[in-house]
Write a protein that holds these residues in place. Structure first.
Motif, PDB file in Angstrom:
ATOM      1  N   LEU A 151       0.830  -1.199   0.000  1.00 17.84           N
ATOM      2  CA  LEU A 151       0.000   0.000   0.000  1.00 17.84           C
ATOM      3  C   LEU A 151       0.871   1.258   0.000  1.00 17.84           C
ATOM      4  O   LEU A 151       0.616   2.199  -0.760  1.00 17.84           O
ATOM      5  N   ALA A 152       1.929   1.264   0.830  1.00 20.57           N
ATOM      6  CA  ALA A 152       2.779   2.446   0.933  1.00 20.57           C
ATOM      7  C   ALA A 152       3.540   2.695  -0.370  1.00 20.57           C
ATOM      8  O   ALA A 152       3.572   3.816  -0.889  1.00 20.57           O
ATOM      9  N   ALA A 153       4.187   1.643  -0.926  1.00 15.92           N
ATOM     10  CA  ALA A 153       4.981   1.826  -2.141  1.00 15.92           C
ATOM     11  C   ALA A 153       4.089   2.203  -3.321  1.00 15.92           C
ATOM     12  O   ALA A 153       4.445   3.073  -4.136  1.00 15.92           O
ATOM     13  N   ASN A 154       2.938   1.563  -3.434  1.00 17.61           N
ATOM     14  CA  ASN A 154       2.017   1.867  -4.529  1.00 17.61           C
ATOM     15  C   ASN A 154       1.534   3.313  -4.441  1.00 17.61           C
ATOM     16  O   ASN A 154       1.492   4.041  -5.433  1.00 17.61           O
ATOM     17  N   SER A 155       1.189   3.747  -3.225  1.00 19.78           N
ATOM     18  CA  SER A 155       0.701   5.111  -3.034  1.00 19.78           C
ATOM     19  C   SER A 155       1.785   6.137  -3.342  1.00 19.78           C
ATOM     20  O   SER A 155       1.531   7.168  -3.982  1.00 19.78           O
ATOM     21  N   ARG A 156       3.043   5.858  -2.925  1.00 16.32           N
ATOM     22  CA  ARG A 156       4.125   6.789  -3.222  1.00 16.32           C
ATOM     23  C   ARG A 156       4.441   6.825  -4.721  1.00 16.32           C
ATOM     24  O   ARG A 156       4.808   7.871  -5.262  1.00 16.32           O
ATOM     25  N   GLY A 157       4.303   5.681  -5.370  1.00 15.43           N
ATOM     26  CA  GLY A 157       4.510   5.652  -6.814  1.00 15.43           C
ATOM     27  C   GLY A 157       3.508   6.526  -7.545  1.00 15.43           C
ATOM     28  O   GLY A 157       3.853   7.251  -8.485  1.00 15.43           O
ATOM     29  N   ILE A 158       2.250   6.476  -7.119  1.00 14.29           N
ATOM     30  CA  ILE A 158       1.221   7.300  -7.748  1.00 14.29           C
ATOM     31  C   ILE A 158       1.498   8.780  -7.466  1.00 14.29           C
ATOM     32  O   ILE A 158       1.358   9.632  -8.351  1.00 14.29           O
ATOM     33  N   THR A 159       1.895   9.105  -6.239  1.00 16.37           N
ATOM     34  CA  THR A 159       2.222  10.498  -5.915  1.00 16.37           C
ATOM     35  C   THR A 159       3.364  10.997  -6.789  1.00 16.37           C
ATOM     36  O   THR A 159       3.309  12.120  -7.328  1.00 16.37           O
ATOM     37  N   ALA A 160       4.420  10.199  -6.944  1.00 20.14           N
ATOM     38  CA  ALA A 160       5.554  10.599  -7.779  1.00 20.14           C
ATOM     39  C   ALA A 160       5.117  10.807  -9.228  1.00 20.14           C
ATOM     40  O   ALA A 160       5.566  11.746  -9.903  1.00 20.14           O
ATOM     41  N   THR A 161       4.230   9.961  -9.727  1.00 24.72           N
ATOM     42  CA  THR A 161       3.732  10.108 -11.098  1.00 24.72           C
ATOM     43  C   THR A 161       2.997  11.433 -11.252  1.00 24.72           C
ATOM     44  O   THR A 161       3.218  12.177 -12.218  1.00 24.72           O
ATOM     45  N   LEU A 162       2.134  11.741 -10.301  1.00 24.15           N
ATOM     46  CA  LEU A 162       1.352  12.975 -10.390  1.00 24.15           C
ATOM     47  C   LEU A 162       2.237  14.210 -10.250  1.00 24.15           C
ATOM     48  O   LEU A 162       1.885  15.284 -10.736  1.00 24.15           O
ATOM     49  N   ARG A 163       3.388  14.066  -9.597  1.00 26.25           N
ATOM     50  CA  ARG A 163       4.336  15.181  -9.484  1.00 26.25           C
ATOM     51  C   ARG A 163       5.267  15.256 -10.697  1.00 26.25           C
ATOM     52  O   ARG A 163       6.141  16.111 -10.748  1.00 26.25           O
ATOM     53  N   HIS A 167      10.389   8.421 -13.311  1.00 24.61           N
ATOM     54  CA  HIS A 167      11.441   7.440 -13.073  1.00 24.61           C
ATOM     55  C   HIS A 167      11.462   7.015 -11.594  1.00 24.61           C
ATOM     56  O   HIS A 167      11.651   5.831 -11.279  1.00 24.61           O
ATOM     57  N   THR A 168      11.255   7.971 -10.685  1.00 23.29           N
ATOM     58  CA  THR A 168      11.112   7.604  -9.273  1.00 23.29           C
ATOM     59  C   THR A 168       9.874   6.752  -9.080  1.00 23.29           C
ATOM     60  O   THR A 168       9.889   5.756  -8.336  1.00 23.29           O
ATOM     61  N   ALA A 169       8.778   7.123  -9.752  1.00 22.31           N
ATOM     62  CA  ALA A 169       7.552   6.335  -9.663  1.00 22.31           C
ATOM     63  C   ALA A 169       7.794   4.898 -10.085  1.00 22.31           C
ATOM     64  O   ALA A 169       7.273   3.954  -9.470  1.00 22.31           O
ATOM     65  N   LEU A 170       8.603   4.710 -11.133  1.00 22.36           N
ATOM     66  CA  LEU A 170       8.860   3.363 -11.634  1.00 22.36           C
ATOM     67  C   LEU A 170       9.543   2.511 -10.575  1.00 22.36           C
ATOM     68  O   LEU A 170       9.157   1.355 -10.345  1.00 22.36           O
ATOM     69  N   ARG A 171      10.534   3.073  -9.901  1.00 19.62           N
ATOM     70  CA  ARG A 171      11.217   2.312  -8.845  1.00 19.62           C
ATOM     71  C   ARG A 171      10.246   1.954  -7.707  1.00 19.62           C
ATOM     72  O   ARG A 171      10.264   0.841  -7.180  1.00 19.62           O
ATOM     73  N   LEU A 172       9.406   2.910  -7.314  1.00 20.29           N
ATOM     74  CA  LEU A 172       8.453   2.658  -6.233  1.00 20.29           C
ATOM     75  C   LEU A 172       7.439   1.598  -6.631  1.00 20.29           C
ATOM     76  O   LEU A 172       7.057   0.734  -5.822  1.00 20.29           O
TER      77      LEU A 172
END
Length: 617
Positions: A151-163, A167-172
């Motif tokens: 849940l945490a990694a998926n949520s941070r990945g979505i946040t990084a995408t929206l920002r 590439h950070t989103a991909l790692r998350l």
């Protein structure tokens, strides 16, 4: 990208706490409550409404599990439903976890903070969400199980995408996929596959995007997850088109049209653009226009999706020989360009405008748009290569982490066993590094290749030419620069269609590879133009070789469908280094003069430029 899937049908077999005599729900026993909570976590990314129903029953019944029940209500509503009700449920969950008789439930409160970050993101406060998530990550007093980690990694990945940090989103999201696999549950795995496929697609890494989306589609069909079926199939239409696999794109469109029972209600009506693209790939212009001109596209306004719609519509207009209409539409959309426009859509729009201007006879504008399209193409190739490299790097890191976990479990082995294991790990690491380097080289090679003909592209030409010219200068040798242009190519395209033009380009590229020497560097310069760098040969020798090539090209016969194509020819100009110039730009300019002379003298000719280096000013 989605944080959870559209609700499936309510899960069968869920139980409701029995009502007490006063009409209120009775709190379930500890064992039953634990089983219900486990089931809610299992369903929250597969059938969120069923998970919410379990949470609501536990919340209504009170007791030790009530706070966790409110948390599940909050997680679903903050991701899918009304934000206000989600925030109300979240406040109740936080109060319950804080009032635990054994002390504050730190894990429960951390999950509440995760839900709060989702709420911030849902309301458009991406920076606030990222700041809160960073604060959560800084804590060292909470142990995460696999589901919490997902849940945490998926949520941070979505946040990084929206920002905008994909590439950070991909790692998350790869970290989320690893945690999803450890949960053993289907919902997290589906979500991770779908989100990874979508992110690779946005980064133009078509190979991984296709593989992940195909996996998500197959798994979603088996699980009956309609939103993932829809998302993966729509993405695959775009991916197949980008890879030039037009029949597969049309087949995926047909799958969606013939299997509405696998999709969310009304899904096809809400997603007209990808369906139009599938029809366009098959040349079904009337069907494509039916989607592009339908009621569903009215909601696009000037927002997301407008550039996608515009280049599709422009391509349809070009197919109807309405170059003026295609150009007017494309330039109107360019004037309304938004920062959120996808680079892939902008590249396609520039390409459509280049073709429209060419058909209208405005060569200057056509060249300008073609250069913009090519610049975006090179940028996207770089992004795709970087995404592919990250995927391999993350795969290696995850494999290494797994090996380290295995090594910790087996730490009681003898010292000799440990030394052997370390040697094996070093060998595997070296092999992985070698594979990474090999893949990085292959990705760079792909970035320097023309996807249609397989020849090197203009970027490669300008990279290799200086070194080749310097070697020729040191050895006091000769280097012929040949500029080749297919004769009457635009007429061929207009008469027989772009598929015929592509076939002729591919056959000519194959002939160049077969008939020129292995030491010659052959590149597609753009459109129907090709450049050959021919070392250690004089102008007469190069001219003789090109005449043989011209004879072979004119003798070729090709068919498109049942139509036989006419014999094709080319014209060429030859400049010689260093006599005609000291830079590639000068040599190409002089070769272009020879090419012009060949065209002027009737085409199907090879001309050596007659002027010297000093006479051209």
């Amino acid at each position: 990208m989605a944080e959870l899937q559209t609700p499936a049908a309510p899960a069968a077999g869920e139980h409701t706490p029995a009502p007490a005599a006063d009409g209120h729900a009775v709190a379930p026993a500890d064992g039953e409550a634990a089983a219900l909570l486990g089931r809610a976590w299992e369903l929250c990314y597969l059938d969120p409404m069923a998970a919410r129903a379990i949470g609501a029953r536990l919340a209504a019944a009170g007791g030790a599990a009530a706070a966790s029940g409110w948390l599940h209500v909050a997680l679903v509503d903050l991701r899918l439903g009304p934000v206000d009700t989600g925030l109300d449920a979240l406040a109740r969950a936080r109060a319950g976890f804080s009032a635990d008789p054994h002390g504050p439930d730190r894990r429960g409160l951390a999950l509440c903070d995760e839900a709060q970050a989702i709420a911030l993101r849902r309301t458009g406060d991406y920076e606030g969400a990222a700041y809160l998530q960073a604060q959560i990550d800084a804590r060292d007093d909470v142990q995460r199980d696999a589901m919490h980690a997902f849940l945490a990694a998926n949520s941070r990945g979505i946040t990084a995408t929206l920002r905008g940090d994909q590439h950070t989103a991909l790692r998350l999201l790869y970290a989320a996929a690893d945690a999803a696999g450890r949960t053993g549950w289907l919902g997290p795995r589906l979500t991770a596959l779908s989100n990874l496929g979508d992110t690779h697609m946005c980064l133009s890494n078509w190979e991984d995007a296709r593989r992940l989306s195909e996996q998500a589609l197959a798994l979603a069909r088996a699980a009956g997850a309609p939103q993932v079926v829809l998302t993966a199939a729509l993405n695959l239409i775009v991916i197949h088109h980008a890879e030039g696999h037009f029949p597969q794109a049309r087949a995926m469109t047909e799958f969606l049209l013939t299997h509405p029972e696998l999709l969310p209600p009304g899904a096809l009506q809400r997603n007209p653009l990808q369906l139009a693209l599938g029809h366009l790939c098959a040349g079904e212009i009337d069907d494509a226009l039916r989607y592009l001109d339908g009621d569903a596209v009215v909601d696009l306004g000037d927002g997301d999706g407008m550039t996608f719609w515009a280049w599709l519509k422009a391509r349809c207009l070009l197919a109807r020989h309405d170059a003026a209409g295609a150009r007017a539409l494309g330039e109107r959309i360019l004037a309304q360009r938004r920062p959120s426009d996808q680079p892939n859509d902008m590249m396609a729009l520039y390409g459509a405008l280049a073709d429209a201007c060419e058909q209208a006879g405005d060569a200057v504008a056509a060249l300008s748009y073609l250069r913009r399209s090519h610049a975006l193409y090179e940028e996207l190739m770089g992004r795709g290569a970087r995404a592919r490299y990250i995927a391999l790097e993350v795969s290696h890191e995850l494999a290494q982490a797994k090996r380290e976990r295995d090594l910790a479990v087996d730490s009681r082995r003898t010292a000799e066993d440990d030394r052997q294991r370390l040697a094996e790990l070093n060998v595997a690491l070296q092999a992985q590094i070698a594979e990474t380097e090999r893949l990085h080289g292959r990705l760079r090679e792909q970035a320097l290749r023309d996807p249609l003909t397989g020849l090197h592209n203009r970027r490669y030409l300008f990279e290799i030419a200086p070194g080749l010219m310097e070697l020729t200068r040191r050895q006091a040798g000769l280097l012929c620069v040949v500029l080749i242009d297919l004769d009457h190519f635009k007429l061929l395209n207009d008469t027989y269609g772009h598929h015929a033009g592509d076939l002729v380009l591919q056959r000519f590229a194959a002939l160049l590879t077969q008939m020129l020497r292995r030491s010659d560097v052959v590149c597609r310069h753009g459109g129907e133009e090709f450049v050959a760098l021919m070392p250690d040969i004089d102008a007469e020798g190069a001219q003789a070789m090109l005449r043989r090539l011209l004879d072979a090209f004119q003798a070729q016969q090709a068919e498109v469908g049942r139509r036989r194509l006419p014999s094709c020819s080319f014209s060429a100009g030859i400049a010689v280094f260093p006599r005609h110039g000291s830079t590639l730009e000068q040599l190409l300019s002089r070769a272009d003069r020879g090419l012009y002379a060949a065209k002027h003298r009737g085409r199907a000719r090879i001309e050596v430029v007659q002027t010297g280096f000093g006479a051209l000013g």
